[in-house]
Design an enzyme around this catalytic site. Sequence first.
Site, mmCIF file in Angstrom:
data_model
loop_
_atom_site.group_PDB
_atom_site.id
_atom_site.type_symbol
_atom_site.label_atom_id
_atom_site.label_comp_id
_atom_site.label_asym_id
_atom_site.label_seq_id
_atom_site.Cartn_x
_atom_site.Cartn_y
_atom_site.Cartn_z
ATOM 1 N N HIS A 122 46.955 28.274 37.574
ATOM 2 C CA HIS A 122 46.597 28.494 38.708
ATOM 3 C C HIS A 122 47.099 29.728 39.528
ATOM 4 C CE1 HIS A 122 46.843 23.631 38.511
ATOM 5 N NE2 HIS A 122 45.692 23.963 37.767
HETATM 6 C C1 LIG Z 1 42.743 26.645 31.252
HETATM 7 C C2 LIG Z 1 42.470 26.478 32.647
HETATM 8 C C3 LIG Z 1 43.013 24.963 33.185
HETATM 9 C C4 LIG Z 1 42.772 24.802 34.681
HETATM 10 N N1 LIG Z 1 42.570 23.509 35.074
HETATM 11 C C5 LIG Z 1 42.373 23.100 36.157
HETATM 12 C C6 LIG Z 1 41.948 21.966 36.836
HETATM 13 O O1 LIG Z 1 42.018 20.883 35.892
HETATM 14 N N2 LIG Z 1 41.705 21.717 38.162
HETATM 15 C C7 LIG Z 1 41.532 22.709 39.067
HETATM 16 O O2 LIG Z 1 41.163 22.392 39.958
HETATM 17 N N3 LIG Z 1 41.929 24.177 38.510
HETATM 18 C C8 LIG Z 1 42.132 24.389 37.316
HETATM 19 N N4 LIG Z 1 42.245 25.508 36.781
HETATM 20 C C9 LIG Z 1 42.199 26.620 37.785
HETATM 21 C C10 LIG Z 1 40.927 26.920 38.242
HETATM 22 O O3 LIG Z 1 39.790 26.854 37.378
HETATM 23 C C11 LIG Z 1 40.510 28.303 39.084
HETATM 24 O O4 LIG Z 1 41.745 28.292 39.906
HETATM 25 C C12 LIG Z 1 39.388 28.760 39.219
HETATM 26 O O5 LIG Z 1 38.350 28.747 38.349
HETATM 27 C C13 LIG Z 1 39.239 30.341 40.021
HETATM 28 O O6 LIG Z 1 38.323 30.622 40.205
HETATM 29 P P1 LIG Z 1 37.859 32.072 40.563
HETATM 30 O O7 LIG Z 1 36.352 32.087 41.033
HETATM 31 O O8 LIG Z 1 38.721 32.749 41.248
HETATM 32 O O9 LIG Z 1 37.886 32.898 38.944
HETATM 33 P P2 LIG Z 1 37.360 32.644 37.657
HETATM 34 O O10 LIG Z 1 36.488 31.370 37.671
HETATM 35 O O11 LIG Z 1 38.244 32.773 36.574
HETATM 36 O O12 LIG Z 1 36.068 33.551 37.494
HETATM 37 C C14 LIG Z 1 36.058 35.066 37.639
HETATM 38 C C15 LIG Z 1 35.058 35.484 36.732
HETATM 39 O O13 LIG Z 1 34.708 36.877 36.865
HETATM 40 C C16 LIG Z 1 34.535 37.424 35.601
HETATM 41 N N5 LIG Z 1 34.962 38.772 35.675
HETATM 42 C C17 LIG Z 1 36.277 39.315 35.812
HETATM 43 N N6 LIG Z 1 36.222 40.697 35.885
HETATM 44 C C18 LIG Z 1 35.081 40.847 35.827
HETATM 45 C C19 LIG Z 1 34.508 42.320 35.737
HETATM 46 N N7 LIG Z 1 34.927 43.438 35.679
HETATM 47 N N8 LIG Z 1 32.995 42.515 35.654
HETATM 48 C C20 LIG Z 1 32.395 41.218 35.546
HETATM 49 N N9 LIG Z 1 32.869 39.975 35.729
HETATM 50 C C21 LIG Z 1 34.148 39.951 35.682
HETATM 51 C C22 LIG Z 1 35.039 36.396 34.636
HETATM 52 O O14 LIG Z 1 34.663 36.697 33.210
HETATM 53 C C23 LIG Z 1 35.129 35.335 35.159
HETATM 54 O O15 LIG Z 1 33.909 34.711 34.733
HETATM 55 C C24 LIG Z 1 42.382 25.798 35.494
HETATM 56 C C25 LIG Z 1 42.384 27.198 35.170
HETATM 57 C C26 LIG Z 1 42.503 27.446 33.632
HETATM 58 C C27 LIG Z 1 42.351 28.754 33.237
#
Ligand SMILES: Cc1cc2nc3c(=O)[nH]c(=O)nc-3n(C[C@H](O)[C@H](O)[C@H](O)COP(=O)(O)OP(=O)(O)OC[C@H]3O[C@@H](n4cnc5c(N)ncnc54)[C@H](O)[C@@H]3O)c2cc1C
Length: 543
Positions: free
Chosen positions: A475
């Site tokens: 997280h």
């Molecule tokens: C293993 C795991 C289990 C989890 N379990 C839970 C759960 O059960 N419940 C819950 O609420 N939360 C859970 N979480 C946390 C939750 O999934 C994250 O907080 C949330 O997905 C974050 O969203 P985000 O949009 O910030 O980032 P992300 O969803 O990680 O998206 C970022 C995206 O940007 C892309 N990216 C990065 N850099 C670049 C670049 N330079 N150019 C182009 N694309 C790029 C990445 O490839 C990715 O697709 C979990 C996370 C993980 C990793």
Amino acid sequence: MPPPADSFDYVIIGGGTAGALLTKRLSEDGSSVCLLEAGPRDTNPLIHIPAGYIKNVYSKKLTWGFEAEASAGTAERRFSLPQGRVLGGSSSINGLNHNRGQKSDFDHWSERGNPGWSHKEVLPYFRRSERRIGEADEKLRGRDGELPITDLDWHHPVTTAFVEGTPELGIPVNPDYNGEQQDGSGYFQRYIYNGYRYSSARAFLRDTKKRLNVDIRTNAQATAILFEGKRAIGASYSKGGSTGQRHKVIARREVILSAGTINTAKLLQISGVGNASLLNDLGVPVVHNLPGVGSHLRDHYGVRMVSSVKDIRTINNMAQGPALLLEIARWLIRKPSLLAVSPSLAHVFWKSNETMTTPDLQFVFSPASFRAGVVGLLDKTPGMTCGVWQERPESTGFVKARSANPFEAPTIQPNYLADENDQQVLLAGMRLGRRLMRTRALAPYFENETAPGDEVQSDDEFMDFARQNGTTVYHLIGTARMGPASDPVAVVDAQLRVHGIDNLRVVDASIMPTMPSANTNAATLMIAEKAADIQCLLIAGTR
Ligand SMILES: Cc1cc2nc3c(=O)[nH]c(=O)nc-3n(C[C@H](O)[C@H](O)[C@H](O)COP(=O)(O)OP(=O)(O)OC[C@H]3O[C@@H](n4cnc5c(N)ncnc54)[C@H](O)[C@@H]3O)c2cc1C
């Protein structure tokens, strides 16, 4: 010769939890959107079968392969910090549990100088994407969104006994921890419907990608944000990794950075926005000195307590041989199946001491156990696991680019357990976790505590166990912290605009100023919904 740059109203970097939702919302009025996603399309079938989690969480193809640096809090261990690198981002590989947090979490964000972020003000955004299937308080929950939120439908007697045992310790059963109050025990609500994972990509991009005004580019890693002076004008990206062809894409209105907590900070830094002394060390020309970029990293640090189980089979035994074939058959005909459960089935939210007004501990339970604590390798004999973490840790770390090379992973130091209070709360959690596994309700199944084990009794022994065995709960937040310009470590303002820069917003988990008392996917979705509304209001204002 690279091809000439093309242009869109919005360039969104990162197609994860936030970026996928934003792509849908911002293109709804006909605005053109280019979504750059570094990872592949989400075609791997194990993404969509919930039990595929166990295979994908450390997949080299679907995650970034990040590692946490060693620290005293982890007994100088380094370990993996999985983050999704595929369409849907971490929502394509996460643990599927839907958890909003406590009302006071968001009131606290607002009190820190972020107008518009109190619980009352963010509630509509929690509700908007949600399609709650099951009982719910209609004032609080959403029914019409794209993202189905279902109840657990695969009940194991050991899970039931775990939940039914908590009232023996004065912890009531709570039918909806995403409702009025979080306190109590119960079963997780999940992003699972009809047997399938509902990632952000599945929920928000399946129809959106057919829109003519939307261009989703996968295997396209942004290598820099492009600036004219202090105005963001687009991004450069590489198609096909470090040796791939370089391209440019121009944003007529805004660049939106949704690359997740680690990559958002790194990309800002290597593009020239960050602590000037770090940028100088990296040899990156300074566009804007913003010391908060990459600082203030936080994560939940979880410890798993494990017991062996007697007189019943658990997931350890059901996930192999003929029992597994039966579960596959059940999944195929859309009956409740082991293949369609989240890794943690039940929860307890409770207080580390009586002075607390709301819970500060989260427990997760599963009738399964991993060999030597390695996710992915189930024990051969029956077991059960109760994980615990402090909900609102204060230990704070950082993300720092190691070089200007966009393909090099940054240094990630979460500084787990650096804060004394974090240690005390976790200690209370481990002691309560032991009692939760030894209730009268669980007694018919409880055999032996295998981790930490009966020999661990003193505070020092418990803390030693936590340092030696704890790990990320995935997280990660805080590296582009939201706050007013007067806050020296704030990166974005309450409208998510990067301080000191025009036409650049950050919309992902990195903007969270403090940790919500929850897994972080739901709050990230809320942030993206609110950001979309801010944009639409702005555009309406300029028409
Ligand atoms: C293993 C795991 C289990 C989890 N379990 C839970 C759960 O059960 N419940 C819950 O609420 N939360 C859970 N979480 C946390 C939750 O999934 C994250 O907080 C949330 O997905 C974050 O969203 P985000 O949009 O910030 O980032 P992300 O969803 O990680 O998206 C970022 C995206 O940007 C892309 N990216 C990065 N850099 C670049 C670049 N330079 N150019 C182009 N694309 C790029 C990445 O490839 C990715 O697709 C979990 C996370 C993980 C990793």
